[in-house]
Scaffold this motif. Structure first.
Motif, short mmCIF file in Angstrom:
data_model
loop_
_atom_site.label_atom_id
_atom_site.label_comp_id
_atom_site.label_asym_id
_atom_site.label_seq_id
_atom_site.Cartn_x
_atom_site.Cartn_y
_atom_site.Cartn_z
N VAL A 30 0.76 -1.19 -0.32
CA VAL A 30 -0.29 -0.12 -0.09
C VAL A 30 0.77 1.71 -0.07
O VAL A 30 1.48 1.02 0.82
CB VAL A 30 -0.94 -0.01 1.02
CG1 VAL A 30 -1.89 1.55 1.21
CG2 VAL A 30 -1.76 -0.74 1.35
N ILE A 31 0.70 2.25 -0.55
CA ILE A 31 1.53 3.56 -1.06
C ILE A 31 0.61 4.57 -1.03
O ILE A 31 -0.38 4.76 -2.02
CB ILE A 31 2.05 3.39 -2.78
CG1 ILE A 31 2.92 2.23 -2.27
CG2 ILE A 31 3.19 4.73 -2.30
CD1 ILE A 31 4.05 2.21 -3.79
N ALA A 76 -5.08 9.09 7.08
CA ALA A 76 -6.22 8.81 5.89
C ALA A 76 -5.94 7.94 4.70
O ALA A 76 -6.45 7.10 4.55
CB ALA A 76 -6.46 9.85 5.79
N ALA A 77 -5.18 8.36 3.64
CA ALA A 77 -4.66 7.56 2.90
C ALA A 77 -4.12 5.96 2.58
O ALA A 77 -4.65 5.19 2.54
CB ALA A 77 -3.68 8.34 1.56
N LEU A 78 -3.77 5.86 4.43
CA LEU A 78 -2.08 4.56 4.00
C LEU A 78 -3.98 3.76 4.71
O LEU A 78 -4.30 2.68 4.02
CB LEU A 78 -1.33 4.89 5.58
CG LEU A 78 -0.12 4.99 4.58
CD1 LEU A 78 0.46 5.35 6.17
CD2 LEU A 78 0.31 3.91 3.27
N LYS A 79 -5.14 4.42 5.35
CA LYS A 79 -5.87 3.34 6.20
C LYS A 79 -6.69 2.98 4.79
O LYS A 79 -7.10 1.95 4.75
CB LYS A 79 -6.62 4.32 6.83
CG LYS A 79 -8.18 3.98 7.71
CD LYS A 79 -7.79 2.90 8.76
CE LYS A 79 -9.36 2.69 8.77
NZ LYS A 79 -9.89 1.78 8.74
N THR A 80 -7.08 4.07 3.72
CA THR A 80 -7.67 3.80 2.72
C THR A 80 -7.61 2.72 1.67
O THR A 80 -8.40 1.95 1.87
CB THR A 80 -7.85 5.18 1.85
OG1 THR A 80 -8.70 6.60 2.04
CG2 THR A 80 -8.68 4.75 0.42
N GLY A 81 -6.01 3.09 1.36
CA GLY A 81 -5.43 1.51 1.34
C GLY A 81 -5.47 0.81 1.44
O GLY A 81 -5.76 -0.51 1.16
N ILE A 82 -5.18 0.17 2.92
CA ILE A 82 -4.91 -1.15 4.48
C ILE A 82 -6.97 -1.24 4.19
O ILE A 82 -7.07 -2.62 3.80
CB ILE A 82 -4.72 -1.10 5.59
CG1 ILE A 82 -3.43 -0.61 5.78
CG2 ILE A 82 -5.32 -1.82 6.51
CD1 ILE A 82 -2.37 0.53 6.51
N ASP A 83 -8.05 -0.30 3.78
CA ASP A 83 -9.13 -1.25 4.23
C ASP A 83 -9.31 -1.93 2.26
O ASP A 83 -9.68 -3.01 2.73
CB ASP A 83 -9.97 -0.10 4.27
CG ASP A 83 -10.36 0.30 5.92
OD1 ASP A 83 -9.93 -0.02 6.57
OD2 ASP A 83 -11.07 1.38 5.50
N PHE A 84 -9.13 -0.99 1.56
CA PHE A 84 -8.69 -2.03 0.24
C PHE A 84 -8.15 -2.87 0.30
O PHE A 84 -8.92 -3.77 -0.38
CB PHE A 84 -8.28 -0.94 -0.81
CG PHE A 84 -8.71 -1.69 -2.10
CD1 PHE A 84 -9.86 -1.27 -3.06
CD2 PHE A 84 -6.78 -2.30 -2.80
CE1 PHE A 84 -9.73 -2.28 -4.75
CE2 PHE A 84 -7.39 -2.73 -3.92
CZ PHE A 84 -8.67 -2.82 -5.22
#
Lengths: 107, 226
Positions: free
Chosen positions: B8-9, B66-74
């Motif tokens: 995740v980036i 916030a962006a990392l969390k989005t990527g992790i959720d995905f």
């Protein structure tokens, strides 16, 4: 009537009118409507009957009426700023959740 | 490489470097790469998509956490078993990935954290080193977790860890928040030596050392208010 009283009276009338309008449009809850009525009404009462502030301040042990008004006002302002601060933080979190949801839905 | 591994980036205006980073990961056979474009003003999203990453887009900038969390959720949604957070500016080395992922995939620990202060030597600018060590001290003081490197963005989370860690901080404080979560959720972790590349490009992209004070303020605020 002193110029200060005219000014304070205007502030009171405008404040109460706005509160009424917002309440009518259902933008204020019952609690907040009463709160603003008390605040703006208080501004008027203190301007026209200043002796009232002393009658309240003396039993509380505060020297002059005006000091009590200033103390209470500052405390109230801090409290309101704090509430706004918390609300802002919550809005930030909500915006992030929305932005995330949009990003994930598009995929 | 194991199909359960997801990289995740979080990328904000990284149009110039993101293609190379994604390509180097793909070349090393990491097929699941998620780039979260955090409201960039440049072509980050398109470049990442073209390079073969799963590109997600934040319509407005919400910060790295916030962006990392989005990527992790995905990645969790796609069935990831191990999730790596990796930098967009080329500071992290693909060569270090294997050592980072291994212990998590084997189930030895829940989380691995990259450290530039053990084993291999990174060429760290002096001022940066001072602030990083200050960060390590503050993490110990506030959370009671002893690390050698607290703000290294290179991490690998097991699926379980990714699901239980809550990242509420939108901006850079998320790094400390993750450490705090490790302790609270009783997740096991290990520090893995990694090399951080301080290129001229990454130096201009990374955050200013002075930002550390802002992060510290937020850390203290969160510690006592939440």
């Amino acid at each position: 009537m002193t110029p200060f009283q005219i000014f304070a009276g205007l502030v009171m009338v405008i404040g109460i009118l706005r509160a009424f309008m917002m309440y009518k449009e259902r933008k204020l809850t019952n609690g907040w409507f009463v709160f603003w009525l008390i605040i703006w009404g208080g501004v008027g009462v203190l301007a026209f009957i200043p002796s009232i502030s002393y009658r309240i301040s003396a039993p509380l042990g505060v020297q002059s009426g005006i000091s009590l008004v200033v103390y209470l006002s500052i405390t109230l302002l801090f409290y309101l700023v704090f509430r706004i601060f918390l609300r802002l933080e919550k809005l930030q979190t909500d915006i992030t959740r929305l932005v995330r949801e949009i990003a994930l839905r598009k995929k | 490489m194991d199909k359960g591994v997801w990289i995740v980036i979080a990328a904000f205006n990284e149009g110039k470097s993101i293609a190379n980073v994604v390509k180097s990961l793909k070349d090393a056979d990491y097929s699941n790469v998620v780039v979260v474009d955090d409201g960039s003003k440049d072509e980050t999203f398109d470049v990442a998509s073209k390079a073969g990453a799963h590109a997600l887009r934040h319509v407005i900038n919400r910060g790295q956490g916030a962006a990392l969390k989005t990527g992790i959720d995905f990645a969790v949604r796609e069935g990831a078993q191990a999730i790596v957070t990796f930098d967009a500016d080329g500071q992290h080395r693909v060569e270090d990935l294997h050592a980072m992922i291994g212990p998590v995939l084997k189930g030895e620990v829940d989380v691995t954290l990259g450290s530039r202060f053990i084993g291999k030597k990174s060429d760290i600018p002096f001022v940066r080193k001072l602030f990083l060590k200050g960060g390590v001290f503050m993490i110990w003081l506030l959370y009671g977790v002893k690390l050698t490197d607290a703000h290294n963005g290179f991490r690998c989370l097991s699926r379980k860890a990714a699901q239980s860690i809550e990242i509420k901080a939108d901006r850079m404080e998320h790094a400390s928040e993750i450490i705090d979560e490790l302790r609270k959720k009783r997740l096991s972790y290990r520090e893995i030596p990694v090399i951080i590349l301080y290129t001229d490009y990454s130096k201009t992209r990374g955050q200013s050392s002075w930002n550390a004070f802002r992060i510290l303020y937020k850390m203290i605020l969160h510690k006592f208010l939440r």
